[in-house]
Design a protein around this motif. Structure first.
Motif, mmCIF file in Angstrom:
data_model
loop_
_atom_site.group_PDB
_atom_site.id
_atom_site.type_symbol
_atom_site.label_atom_id
_atom_site.label_comp_id
_atom_site.label_asym_id
_atom_site.label_seq_id
_atom_site.Cartn_x
_atom_site.Cartn_y
_atom_site.Cartn_z
ATOM 1 N N THR A 89 23.371 23.532 6.958
ATOM 2 C CA THR A 89 22.247 22.606 7.025
ATOM 3 C C THR A 89 22.746 21.261 6.534
ATOM 4 O O THR A 89 23.716 21.172 5.778
ATOM 5 C CB THR A 89 21.038 23.050 6.170
ATOM 6 O OG1 THR A 89 21.417 23.078 4.802
ATOM 7 C CG2 THR A 89 20.523 24.411 6.592
ATOM 8 N N ARG A 90 22.069 20.218 6.992
ATOM 9 C CA ARG A 90 22.365 18.871 6.522
ATOM 10 C C ARG A 90 21.167 18.368 5.758
ATOM 11 O O ARG A 90 20.037 18.515 6.222
ATOM 12 C CB ARG A 90 22.615 17.942 7.693
ATOM 13 C CG ARG A 90 23.905 18.203 8.346
ATOM 14 C CD ARG A 90 24.160 17.174 9.450
ATOM 15 N NE ARG A 90 25.167 17.747 10.298
ATOM 16 C CZ ARG A 90 24.926 18.517 11.343
ATOM 17 N NH1 ARG A 90 23.701 18.758 11.706
ATOM 18 N NH2 ARG A 90 25.904 19.030 12.032
ATOM 19 N N VAL A 91 21.407 17.776 4.626
ATOM 20 C CA VAL A 91 20.341 17.195 3.833
ATOM 21 C C VAL A 91 20.625 15.707 3.687
ATOM 22 O O VAL A 91 21.713 15.317 3.260
ATOM 23 C CB VAL A 91 20.257 17.858 2.436
ATOM 24 C CG1 VAL A 91 19.256 17.132 1.547
ATOM 25 C CG2 VAL A 91 19.896 19.332 2.569
ATOM 26 N N VAL A 92 19.652 14.900 4.077
ATOM 27 C CA VAL A 92 19.739 13.456 3.882
ATOM 28 C C VAL A 92 18.770 13.103 2.762
ATOM 29 O O VAL A 92 17.573 13.381 2.865
ATOM 30 C CB VAL A 92 19.373 12.671 5.167
ATOM 31 C CG1 VAL A 92 19.434 11.170 4.904
ATOM 32 C CG2 VAL A 92 20.300 13.054 6.314
ATOM 33 N N LEU A 93 19.302 12.532 1.700
ATOM 34 C CA LEU A 93 18.479 12.142 0.562
ATOM 35 C C LEU A 93 17.746 10.841 0.902
ATOM 36 O O LEU A 93 18.362 9.785 1.017
ATOM 37 C CB LEU A 93 19.337 11.948 -0.686
ATOM 38 C CG LEU A 93 20.094 13.178 -1.166
ATOM 39 C CD1 LEU A 93 21.106 12.801 -2.240
ATOM 40 C CD2 LEU A 93 19.128 14.231 -1.674
ATOM 41 N N MET A 94 16.441 10.918 1.079
ATOM 42 C CA MET A 94 15.625 9.732 1.338
ATOM 43 C C MET A 94 15.304 9.044 0.012
ATOM 44 O O MET A 94 15.111 7.850 -0.038
ATOM 45 C CB MET A 94 14.338 10.111 2.072
ATOM 46 C CG MET A 94 14.576 10.895 3.356
ATOM 47 S SD MET A 94 15.743 10.105 4.482
ATOM 48 C CE MET A 94 14.713 8.827 5.151
ATOM 49 N N ASP A 95 15.245 9.842 -1.048
ATOM 50 C CA ASP A 95 15.027 9.357 -2.409
ATOM 51 C C ASP A 95 16.293 9.697 -3.184
ATOM 52 O O ASP A 95 16.466 10.821 -3.642
ATOM 53 C CB ASP A 95 13.794 10.049 -3.018
ATOM 54 C CG ASP A 95 13.553 9.684 -4.469
ATOM 55 O OD1 ASP A 95 14.361 8.911 -5.049
ATOM 56 O OD2 ASP A 95 12.566 10.172 -5.038
ATOM 57 N N THR A 96 17.185 8.729 -3.333
ATOM 58 C CA THR A 96 18.475 8.994 -3.963
ATOM 59 C C THR A 96 18.326 9.418 -5.424
ATOM 60 O O THR A 96 19.206 10.070 -5.965
ATOM 61 C CB THR A 96 19.410 7.772 -3.866
ATOM 62 O OG1 THR A 96 18.727 6.629 -4.390
ATOM 63 C CG2 THR A 96 19.822 7.507 -2.430
ATOM 64 N N GLU A 97 17.212 9.084 -6.048
ATOM 65 C CA GLU A 97 16.956 9.504 -7.432
ATOM 66 C C GLU A 97 16.850 11.026 -7.525
ATOM 67 O O GLU A 97 17.034 11.593 -8.601
ATOM 68 C CB GLU A 97 15.653 8.874 -7.944
ATOM 69 C CG GLU A 97 15.605 7.373 -7.805
ATOM 70 C CD GLU A 97 15.958 6.663 -9.090
ATOM 71 O OE1 GLU A 97 15.619 7.179 -10.151
ATOM 72 O OE2 GLU A 97 16.584 5.599 -8.996
ATOM 73 N N ALA A 98 16.521 11.686 -6.426
ATOM 74 C CA ALA A 98 16.334 13.136 -6.419
ATOM 75 C C ALA A 98 17.641 13.894 -6.196
ATOM 76 O O ALA A 98 17.653 15.122 -6.209
ATOM 77 C CB ALA A 98 15.329 13.523 -5.342
ATOM 78 N N GLY A 99 18.748 13.179 -6.004
ATOM 79 C CA GLY A 99 20.019 13.818 -5.681
ATOM 80 C C GLY A 99 20.446 14.879 -6.666
ATOM 81 O O GLY A 99 20.848 15.976 -6.286
ATOM 82 N N SER A 100 20.358 14.597 -7.949
ATOM 83 C CA SER A 100 20.780 15.551 -8.970
ATOM 84 C C SER A 100 19.920 16.815 -8.939
ATOM 85 O O SER A 100 20.436 17.932 -9.020
ATOM 86 C CB SER A 100 20.708 14.885 -10.346
ATOM 87 O OG SER A 100 21.074 15.798 -11.347
ATOM 88 N N GLU A 101 18.611 16.636 -8.797
ATOM 89 C CA GLU A 101 17.697 17.778 -8.730
ATOM 90 C C GLU A 101 17.974 18.635 -7.494
ATOM 91 O O GLU A 101 17.992 19.862 -7.558
ATOM 92 C CB GLU A 101 16.248 17.294 -8.707
ATOM 93 C CG GLU A 101 15.237 18.395 -8.557
ATOM 94 C CD GLU A 101 13.822 17.863 -8.320
ATOM 95 O OE1 GLU A 101 13.023 18.632 -7.746
ATOM 96 O OE2 GLU A 101 13.531 16.722 -8.683
ATOM 97 N N VAL A 102 18.201 17.976 -6.357
ATOM 98 C CA VAL A 102 18.491 18.698 -5.111
ATOM 99 C C VAL A 102 19.785 19.494 -5.260
ATOM 100 O O VAL A 102 19.847 20.674 -4.913
ATOM 101 C CB VAL A 102 18.559 17.727 -3.907
ATOM 102 C CG1 VAL A 102 19.126 18.403 -2.669
ATOM 103 C CG2 VAL A 102 17.174 17.136 -3.616
ATOM 104 N N GLU A 103 20.821 18.859 -5.798
ATOM 105 C CA GLU A 103 22.100 19.546 -5.976
ATOM 106 C C GLU A 103 21.971 20.726 -6.941
ATOM 107 O O GLU A 103 22.544 21.793 -6.697
ATOM 108 C CB GLU A 103 23.169 18.566 -6.445
ATOM 109 C CG GLU A 103 23.571 17.581 -5.363
ATOM 110 C CD GLU A 103 24.632 16.596 -5.804
ATOM 111 O OE1 GLU A 103 25.152 16.714 -6.949
ATOM 112 O OE2 GLU A 103 24.956 15.702 -5.013
#
Length: 170
Positions: A89-103
């Motif tokens: 799957t590909r995930v594009v972070l629209m809210d870069t602040e959420a990157g750590s939580e997503v990872e």
């Protein structure tokens, strides 16, 4: 003279070129993606060793056939042979602040991913066969609905399709 790189199994590694068709204007942002693979015992068969950012229909560990392109001096993807059970799957972070939580959530689910400096908000996510894809997919869809990410299912294995009763059958 540089030595041919080898995989963890000791097999010779090769870069395989995947020529990409435009899906929409400016997407994908490249016309060719090159993935690492290792030779198998079958002539011109390669096992993919990384997760694609843009090439569709293939995942980590899948077997593919390649053909030599002498003009380009590289191996080029010819056709898919068999799946490994992994999904991409590909995930594009629209809210870069959420990157750590997503990872963190992806790691907890048992997934790994690749990043590129060139495409900082894009994650190429490997979903191993042992991961329960249904709750992961529901979470990804909820984040998409909230505008936090966009995600694309590039290659969903039969194992993961089987976990989704309404997923389109191939």
């Amino acid at each position: 003279m540089s030595q041919q790189p080898t995989s963890a199994s000791g097999a010779k590694m090769f870069k395989v070129a995947f020529d990409l068709d435009a899906e929409k204007p400016n997407w994908p942002p490249v016309s060719v993606e090159r993935l690492w693979g290792e030779k198998t015992e079958v002539k011109f068969e390669i096992r993919l060793l990384n997760t694609p950012f843009f090439a569709r229909g293939v995942a980590h560990g899948d077997l593919i056939q390649v053909r030599p392109d002498h003009e380009r001096r590289e191996l080029v993807f010819d056709h898919f042979t068999s799946e490994s059970g992994h999904s991409t799957t590909r995930v594009v972070l629209m809210d870069t602040e959420a990157g750590s939580e997503v990872e963190t959530r992806l790691r907890e689910a048992g997934c790994s991913w690749e990043k590129s400096e060139q495409f900082a908000s894009l994650l190429a996510v490997d979903v191993p066969p042992a991961v329960d894809y249904r709750p992961l997919r529901e979470w990804l869809r909820a984040l998409t609905a909230d505008g936090v990410i966009e995600f694309q299912e590039s290659a969903i294995s039969s194992i993961h399709r089987g976990q989704l009763p309404n997923f389109p059958k191939l």
